[in-house]
Design an enzyme around this catalytic site. Structure first.
Site, PDB file in Angstrom:
ATOM      1  N   ASP A 145      36.608  37.260  17.669  1.00 18.28           N
ATOM      2  CA  ASP A 145      36.273  35.847  17.577  1.00 18.28           C
ATOM      3  C   ASP A 145      36.627  35.387  16.158  1.00 18.28           C
ATOM      4  O   ASP A 145      36.934  36.189  15.281  1.00 18.28           O
ATOM      5  CB  ASP A 145      34.788  35.600  17.912  1.00 18.28           C
ATOM      6  CG  ASP A 145      34.537  34.149  18.325  1.00 18.28           C
ATOM      7  OD1 ASP A 145      35.400  33.288  18.055  1.00 18.28           O
ATOM      8  OD2 ASP A 145      33.482  33.857  18.908  1.00 18.28           O
TER       9      ASP A 145
HETATM   10  C1  NOJ Z   1      34.570  30.528  18.039  1.00 17.47           C
HETATM   11  C2  NOJ Z   1      33.973  30.604  19.400  1.00 17.47           C
HETATM   12  O1  NOJ Z   1      32.843  31.449  19.387  1.00 17.47           O
HETATM   13  C3  NOJ Z   1      34.928  31.071  20.479  1.00 17.47           C
HETATM   14  O2  NOJ Z   1      34.312  30.950  21.717  1.00 17.47           O
HETATM   15  C4  NOJ Z   1      36.197  30.290  20.410  1.00 17.47           C
HETATM   16  O3  NOJ Z   1      37.060  30.643  21.461  1.00 17.47           O
HETATM   17  C5  NOJ Z   1      36.828  30.520  19.055  1.00 17.47           C
HETATM   18  N1  NOJ Z   1      35.932  30.009  18.038  1.00 17.47           N
HETATM   19  C6  NOJ Z   1      38.187  29.865  18.903  1.00 17.47           C
HETATM   20  O4  NOJ Z   1      38.059  28.509  18.773  1.00 17.47           O
END
Ligand code: NOJ
Length: 735
Positions: free
Chosen positions: A262
């Protein structure tokens, strides 16, 4: 490309070129085009940018064609870039938030919506979406409940798997298909205190029994990627959790695709306190099985030195790179690096009539009718109805993740009313603002400006309108930025200004129908007390307003069921219907004594339980009958019930089957949803609904952590929601 060609390509890459493939940069770096600003702050050079294998958040056929061309021309081996983006509930045509979609109890429709989202996205040049989110959530304080499938493992899994099928189709190389990235593995939906990014404290049994099944369903559906979660499990952050990513995900679940961290999660191993510096963070994440580092400089800056120092075998890097190249290959990017991007298709597909209609159908099916005293809904004479409330005049109906959609394309209730023959002259008033002026609402992508409504005057106008009307449709709800990522709340009531509006309207008109717009279950005791009817509309997307108008008028009938309970109040959270039995169950009779598992001041039960939802008609259930009273290991039986529409209108009923294991080697839940089926019946019509119960459905993690069934008694409940008491018993016999 054939497997050997990929291997050959891998062997030609320099260490820098290999590591580049393991890096995903945020859109802002590319918009700038060179290593200045944020890229420089991250310590990245022009060469780093030129070799990075993937971008997230960039979208648009024209832009991505140019970018791909320039990048590939410069890349020493002409390896194409991989574009990913958060397409959560639609791209330009926006569907209801995933939590609402899970309330449809209709995987085929979820799949159809995801397939439309994929088509629109693919035409704009994106190859992979960061969806579905299969994080089981039992705590409405956590703002991201909006992005998942609610509190039940089975429904969450069905919803997530349907999304994977919709995005990916049979083959992600096919036209209009994109890869699905399952997230956030694992337990992200169980942050302590409901606070986003907080850690999860789950026993291995609870993790396996309740939290892993939904992810497993998405893996079984073939998702191309998996994203580890931000939280710790057993005190290890998922981005460094080799047990989770290798033993469970790859070995047990058989996942063979790519794992992407993430956002900045690899770098965050440092503040988590398990890595002393970036080198250690890089080592831990790669060792755990994170192939690609999203939006952090950790891999790009440290992996080469780690290999040179002999701390990381080159083989670890090769394996990760091969998984990235394999994904690019599966998407067909080596043959056609532009895949489906097409400016003409973009304009033909985005927000086309068929997609809008699908969005409307999905919104209609996701609405949950929570209350309908005296069958006030549907409205027989809409002409005498005033439409009041801050949600009457807003286009912010898309949910916080719809970052690529334009609110301007979303119908407001006011415009939906104007477009409908029966309501075009309906009187409307906003009554108050969506949020209190002192509210701490923060924007996700941009700042939120809370509109300056003259409260006193707005209230006066609304009350005057309500006084003249026969009925009032009151459109209330939570600001859309109150749910989603980083939007946890400790109070779940509606804003003060909206409660005041509700009070003022109730003083002059008792016939209140509340349309509730929200990204999460709320504490709606005040609404329940004052409104005769409540239609939960969630954040319903582009066509949500027209769906709401049609439903109020009875042109569409609500059939949604809560995939997540509405708590009585925040003090009950976390809350889930499939809880374990206690040694001192509460009888429900407060006077019976002190020592039952209960609260002194609030009930144990939610205001509206899991599986609950009314329709415009009524259904009666006959007794539950079983084809046999006992089964053996490997065997099964059929459970049936007759459902009759005893009301005056046609309607769709979601027949739910729950199982209860009466005694096990470990404590068993009071009941667990195992199957459901939807039936549409005309007034007076009956249907026999039968479910097959296999012995495999009785399995659980026993005292030795073996996944098995244990001989003994089981009760089958079949009914309209998780409270149903209609049941029958059978026995699983000893061998
Ligand atoms: C953080 C989020 O937790 C995740 O779900 C998301 O896909 C990513 N950012 C990318 O934007």
């Amino acid at each position: 490309m054939q497997e050997q060609e990929l291997q050959a390509l891998l062997s030609q890459l320099s260490p820098e070129e290999k590591i580049g493939q393991l890096v995903q940069l945020p859109a802002s770096f590319q918009e700038e085009g060179n290593a200045t600003g944020p890229a420089m702050q991250m310590g990245l050079t022009q060469e780093d940018l030129a070799l990075a294998g993937s971008y997230l958040g960039l979208i648009g056929a024209k832009k991505l064609r140019k970018l791909q061309e320039t990048y590939m021309a410069r890349h020493p081996h002409h390896i194409p870039l991989l574009f990913m983006a958060d397409i959560i509930n639609g791209y330009r045509t926006v569907f209801p938030i995933p939590l609402a979609q899970s309330c449809m109890f209709d995987p085929a429709l979820v799949e159809a919506c995801a397939s439309i989202a994929a088509k629109e996205t693919a035409a704009s040049g994106v190859h992979v979406t960061f969806s579905p989110m299969a994080d089981l959530s039992r705590d409405a304080r956590w703002g991201r409940v909006m992005e998942g499938g609610g509190e039940d493992p089975f429904v969450s899994g069905q919803t997530a798997a349907a999304m994977v099928r919709g995005y990916q189709g049979k083959d992600i190389r096919d036209k209009g298909k994109i890869g699905a990235c399952l997230k956030h593995f694992a337990g992200y939906g169980a942050p302590e205190g409901g606070r986003d990014y907080n850690n999860a404290e789950l026993s291995e049994r609870t993790l396996r029994e309740d939290y892993l099944p939904a992810y497993r369903a998405a893996v079984d559906a073939g998702c191309a990627l998996v994203m580890p979660s931000f939280n710790t499990l057993d005190r290890v952050p998922s981005a460094a959790n080799a047990w989770l990513l290798k033993d469970i995900l790859r070995k047990e679940m058989g996942f063979s695709g790519m794992v992407i961290s993430d956002w900045s999660a690899v770098a965050e191993l440092i503040p988590h306190g398990i890595a002393r510096d970036e080198k250690e963070a890089a080592y831990l994440a790669l060792r755990a099985g994170v192939d690609m580092d999203m939006s952090s400089p950790v891999y790009i800056k440290n992996l080469k030195a780690l290999v040179e120092a002999g701390k990381i075998p080159l083989q670890w890097i090769d394996e990760a790179v091969l998984r990235v190249l394999t994904l690019k290959n599966k998407l067909g990017l080596f043959e056609n690096p532009f895949k489906d991007l097409d400016e003409n298709e973009e304009s033909a597909l985005h927000l086309c009539e068929a997609h809008r209609q699908a969005a409307r159908k999905c919104a209609e099916k996701s609405f949950v009718l929570l209350k309908n005293e005296g069958s006030l809904l549907p409205l027989a004479e809409p002409g005498e109805t005033a439409w009041i409330g801050p949600y009457v005049d807003t286009q912010m109906l898309n949910g916080a993740w719809s970052i690529f959609a334009d609110d301007g394309d979303t119908l407001s209730l006011r415009s939906a009313l104007a477009l409908h023959e029966k309501t075009k002259n309906a009187p409307t008033a906003v009554g108050c603002a969506i949020a209190d002026p002192d509210s701490p609402v923060q924007g996700f992508m941009s700042a939120v400006s809370l509109s300056g409504v003259d409260e006193a005057q707005a209230l006066r106008e609304a009350a005057a309108l309500a006084q003249k009307a026969k009925n009032v449709v009151l459109a209330l709800g939570e600001h859309r930025e109150c749910s989603g990522e980083a939007a946890s709340r400790g109070t779940l009531t509606l804003p003060k200004c909206q409660l005041k509006l509700l009070d003022s309207i109730a003083e002059v008109n008792p016939n209140i129908i509340v349309l509730l717009f929200t990204g999460r279950p709320l504490d709606i005791r005040a609404v329940q007390e004052k409104a005769k009817a409540i239609l939960l509309c969630w954040l319903p997307g582009t066509e949500g307003a027209s769906a709401a108008v049609r439903t109020v008028l009875g042109e569409a009938s609500p059939s949604g069921r809560l995939s997540m309970a509405f708590p009585y109040c925040v003090g009950q959270l976390p809350l889930h219907y499939n809880h374990l039995r206690t040694g001192r169950p509460y009888s429900g009779d407060y006077k019976a004594g002190r020592f039952g598992s209960k609260y002194q001041d609030i009930p144990n039960d939610p205001l509206y339980p899991f599986g609950f939802g009314l329709t415009y008609t009524e259904f009666a259930y006959g007794p539950v009958t079983l084809s046999q009273s006992s089964i053996k290991k490997g065997g099964g039986l059929t459970a049936s019930v007759t459902v009759t529409n005893v009301g005056k209108r046609p309607g769709e009923e979601t027949v739910q089957l729950y199982l209860r294991d009466e005694c096990g080697s470990v404590a068993r839940p009071v009941r667990t949803l195992k199957a459901f089926e939807q039936v549409t019946l005309k007034p007076g019509e009956s249907r026999r609904v039968s479910f097959r119960i296999d012995e495999s459905m009785l399995r659980f993690y026993d005292i030795h952590m073996a996944y098995t069934s244990e001989p003994g008694d089981f009760t089958v409940f079949i009914g309209p929601d998780s409270r149903t008491e209609k049941g029958a018993r059978f026995t699983l016999k000893e061998e």
